[in-house]
Write an enzyme that holds these catalytic residues in place. Structure first.
Site, PDB file in Angstrom:
ATOM      1  CG  HIS A   1      -1.848  -1.157   1.274  1.00  0.00           C
ATOM      2  ND1 HIS A   1      -2.651  -1.419   2.366  1.00  0.00           N
ATOM      3  CD2 HIS A   1      -2.100  -2.157   0.378  1.00  0.00           C
ATOM      4  CE1 HIS A   1      -3.359  -2.520   2.140  1.00  0.00           C
ATOM      5  NE2 HIS A   1      -3.027  -2.984   0.944  1.00  0.00           N
TER       6      HIS A   1
ATOM      7  CG  HIS B   1      -7.340  -3.222  -1.894  1.00  0.00           C
ATOM      8  ND1 HIS B   1      -6.807  -2.143  -1.230  1.00  0.00           N
ATOM      9  CD2 HIS B   1      -6.603  -4.294  -1.498  1.00  0.00           C
ATOM     10  CE1 HIS B   1      -5.814  -2.531  -0.459  1.00  0.00           C
ATOM     11  NE2 HIS B   1      -5.669  -3.842  -0.611  1.00  0.00           N
TER      12      HIS B   1
ATOM     13  CG  ASP C   1      -3.091  -5.406  -2.709  1.00  0.00           C
ATOM     14  OD1 ASP C   1      -2.717  -4.455  -1.984  1.00  0.00           O
ATOM     15  OD2 ASP C   1      -3.879  -6.294  -2.321  1.00  0.00           O
TER      16      ASP C   1
ATOM     17  CG  HIS D   1       0.322  -9.966  -2.205  1.00  0.00           C
ATOM     18  ND1 HIS D   1       0.327  -8.626  -2.511  1.00  0.00           N
ATOM     19  CD2 HIS D   1      -0.600 -10.120  -1.219  1.00  0.00           C
ATOM     20  CE1 HIS D   1      -0.539  -7.988  -1.748  1.00  0.00           C
ATOM     21  NE2 HIS D   1      -1.115  -8.880  -0.954  1.00  0.00           N
TER      22      HIS D   1
END
Length: 301
Positions: free
Chosen positions: A81, A237, A241, A264
């Site tokens: 973030h 969001h 990321d 991720h």
């Protein structure tokens, strides 16, 4: 082609909050840095000061957040973030002092970091940075999850999520990602999670700092929060990321990102794929400029 200058913050900045997974109070201090410093964490623990550069070589975990390490027991997690906010404002050089192992979650988005940087100001440095331009498609795949980047003169994204939830099945979003759109349409989107998973996560020592103040929480058929910042806040969001994870490459980049159910691990895998190809191309280009010199020498013998 537009020249991109390196940037740092104009004055030091302090942000305080709690870690999303650790639940511990965290103080993060950002300081201006000279050109070429890069983005570097200094972790203060048990009276020691540990240097952990933000780079792909130092990514040690991507299971629940992106985590950096020094090769030993020292780690800093949930960096994405903050990195998305730094990337959006073109910050290439900054010292980041932190007194816990996790970047503060703040309100669950990148907006507090962006606002903090805006408040302290940005200093443009005389040195330049070469952006990454994608010359051919690259992709990473894990089962039914994939992440692709295609050549493009701008940064844009098409992102698809498909969770087993009535509000998050087949949600997609496509947008150009210039600095303005990132700041207004992506950075304010909060992290999200499912109420049914909270107990299991907390049993593993995760999500200890999560609350409605810093996350969008989904019940079986709706949201626990009173309101959302966007109708499709969750997919936005995921884009946040993705940009934060790719920012670990340390350079601006252009391309059309196409993602389906990524996360991720795939983000960092694609970053490694990009950098492996880009650095190889740049090395080849560097060597090719010297071929005539060697050819001339050989011809004269």
């Amino acid at each position: 082609m537009q020249t991109i200058h390196r940037k740092t913050i104009r004055e030091s900045l302090t942000l305080k909050g709690i870690g999303l997974h650790s639940g511990k109070t965290v103080t993060l201090r950002m300081h201006p840095a000279e050109a070429g410093t890069g983005l570097v964490f200094f972790l203060y623990r048990n009276g020691s000061k540990v240097r952990i550069p933000i780079s792909l070589d130092h990514v040690v975990d991507t299971s629940n957040a992106t985590t950096l390490g020094d090769g030993g027991s020292n780690r800093v997690q949930t960096i994405e973030h903050m990195l998305a906010a730094l990337y959006t404002q073109g910050i290439t050089d900054c010292i980041l002092e932190i007194d816990a192992v996790e970047v503060p979650i703040m309100d669950g988005s990148s907006r507090p970091f962006w606002e903090g940087i805006q408040g302290t100001g940005i200093q443009t440095l005389s040195e330049t940075v070469e952006p990454i331009r994608i010359s051919h498609p690259m992709w990473v795949v894990d089962g039914d999850k994939y992440l692709v980047i295609l050549p493009s003169d701008e940064l844009k994204v098409t992102y698809h999520i498909d969770f087993n939830h009535p509000l998050l099945k087949g949600q997609s979003y496509t947008t150009v990602l210039d600095d303005s759109i990132l700041a207004t349409d992506i950075l304010p989107a909060r992290t999200f999670g499912f109420l049914k998973d909270v107990e299991a996560l907390q049993a593993r020592g995760l999500a200890l700092g999560g609350s409605l103040d810093n996350a969008v929480v989904l019940t079986e058929d709706g949201y626990l929060n009173e309101s959302l910042r966007y109708e499709n806040e969750c997919v936005r969001h995921k884009i946040l990321d993705l940009i934060g994870d790719l920012a670990v490459m340390g350079r601006p980049f252009y391309g059309h990102l196409i993602a389906s159910k990524a996360g991720h691990a795939l983000d960092i895998s694609l970053a490694k794929c990009i950098m492996s190809k880009v650095t190889g191309d740049e090395l080849t280009s560097f060597k090719s400029k010297r071929i005539p010199l060697f050819a001339k020498k050989e011809a004269s013998q």
